[in-house]
Structures are given as structure tokens and as C-alpha cells.
Scaffold this motif. Sequence first.
Motif, short mmCIF file in Angstrom:
data_model
loop_
_atom_site.label_atom_id
_atom_site.label_comp_id
_atom_site.label_asym_id
_atom_site.label_seq_id
_atom_site.Cartn_x
_atom_site.Cartn_y
_atom_site.Cartn_z
N UNK A 70 0.83 -1.21 0.00
CA UNK A 70 0.00 0.00 0.00
C UNK A 70 0.87 1.26 0.00
N UNK A 71 1.98 1.21 0.74
CA UNK A 71 2.87 2.37 0.79
C UNK A 71 3.44 2.65 -0.60
N UNK A 72 3.84 1.62 -1.31
CA UNK A 72 4.38 1.79 -2.66
C UNK A 72 3.30 2.33 -3.60
N UNK A 73 2.09 1.83 -3.44
CA UNK A 73 1.00 2.30 -4.29
C UNK A 73 0.72 3.78 -4.05
N UNK A 74 0.80 4.20 -2.77
CA UNK A 74 0.61 5.63 -2.45
C UNK A 74 1.70 6.48 -3.07
N UNK A 75 2.94 5.97 -3.08
CA UNK A 75 4.05 6.71 -3.70
C UNK A 75 3.82 6.87 -5.19
N UNK A 76 3.38 5.80 -5.85
CA UNK A 76 3.11 5.88 -7.29
C UNK A 76 2.00 6.89 -7.58
N UNK B 170 1.23 9.52 -5.76
CA UNK B 170 1.75 10.88 -5.58
C UNK B 170 2.61 11.29 -6.78
N UNK B 171 3.38 10.35 -7.32
CA UNK B 171 4.21 10.66 -8.49
C UNK B 171 3.35 11.02 -9.69
N UNK B 172 2.27 10.24 -9.89
CA UNK B 172 1.38 10.53 -11.01
C UNK B 172 0.74 11.90 -10.86
N UNK C 240 3.48 21.93 -10.84
CA UNK C 240 3.62 23.14 -10.04
C UNK C 240 2.88 23.04 -8.71
N UNK C 241 2.25 21.88 -8.47
CA UNK C 241 1.54 21.72 -7.20
C UNK C 241 2.54 21.49 -6.09
#
Length: 241
Positions: free
Chosen positions: A222-228, A230-232, A239-240
Motif C-alpha cells: 500500500x505504501x508503494x501504491x501511495x508513492x506511485x 503521488x508521483x502521477x 507546479x503543485x
Amino acid sequence: MAEMTELERIRQASDFIQRYYQFEEAVTVNQQNKEYLQGYIRNQYAVEEEFNFKKKVTKAALTGGIVGVVIGLIVWAASGSWIAALITLAVLAVSGAVIGSFVQKYRLDEAIETQRDINNGIKEQIEILEQRDKQLIRQRDDYYRGLEKRIDFMSLDYMDNIDQLMEIMQNGEAETCEEAVAVFEQKQLFQEMTSLISAPAEEPKPLDREEAKKKFGDPVAKIREDRKKRRRERKADPFSI
């Protein structure tokens, strides 16, 4: 309401005890889950040690050097100048080291950042389990205190022996629950007198991480999925904040 027979009385006590064991098992499983999760937490030093930055940079420099030798030979063959060949070798070797260092530093920083996110995510999960641990322990202890009132014919030290007490009654060795306890105590005393050496207590088995992973799942997924995710989001809106 019909009066409960002695056999029904001890069976009811057995049911109460089995329920207590369920509370105890819940506490044990929750604590095993915490122990399992803690294995995913690693500090920066451990990440750097596993990454082995120096070895990877050295490998990049050697690769650049090998390429430099090959191209240097080609330059020497084409120009007949050893100086040009050596310069080519030096430039490519240094370039390989510099570029390799830059790339590996980026990858190391990414690995550290990934582990930092994993650590934070794992700590959040552990905090939830710690709160649940307090609740489960409180429920278990409250139930235990209730057992002391519900089971009045024996000490709760004999909980693990409830099946033996029931067997004593079923075999006709005792007519009441209290008599079954007395018979059991006599048998225990006899065993202690005839056996001077008791078997050593079985030590708890160490946590098997593979079995724990099957039991509790992969907390990093789940942590890795959250990182992906955020990257997307960052790519969609660079600019966010």
C-alpha cells in the motif's frame, strides 16, 4: 429452571476457558503482527550499506575504462598517436566515474526516500496495532477477572487442565467438579513424587517472516501504491506543492 448437573457445570467452565483462550490468541496474533511489521523498518545506514554506493561507482568507472581502452585503441590505430589514445582513455574513464557517481547518487537518494516513506507507513500501522493491543489486553484481563467469579470450583491455574478434569468426571473417578479437582491434584502430586526431573519448557519459536507475510500480508504494498499515486499527481501538475 432445571439445576445444572456437575458434568454440565464443568463443560460450561470449559466453554468459558476456551473463550478466554480466544482473547489470549488475539493478543498474541496482534503482537506477532507488530513484530512482523517492525522488520520492515530500516535506518539510512542500512539502506546505504545494502546499496553499496562505492562498489557501483567503481564498477561504472571500470566500465568507462574498458570502453576507453577499446576506443583508445581505435584512436591509436586511426591516428597512430599514443597521446590521443591515452587522453581518450582518461576522458572516458573519468566520465564513466562522474556519470556513474551522479546516477548512483540519484538512485541512492531515491532508495533512502522510498525507505523513509516505508518507515513512516509502517510506523502508522504499528501505532494502530499498539492501540488495538491495549484494547485486546484490557478485554482479556477483564474476561479473566470474570472467570474467577464464574468458575468457583477450581483455581484458574488449572485452566490448561480442564480437559483432564472433565475426563476424570466422565470416567466416574469423581462425582462433583470439586472432587475432580481433588483427584487431579492427587495425581499431580504422585507424578511430582515419582518424577524428579521435569521436561524443559518448550521455547517459543522465532518469528518466521515468510509465514508472517502470508498471514498478515505485505505492508509495503500500500505504501508503494501511495508513492506511485503521488508521483502521477506530481507529473499531472508539476507546479503543485
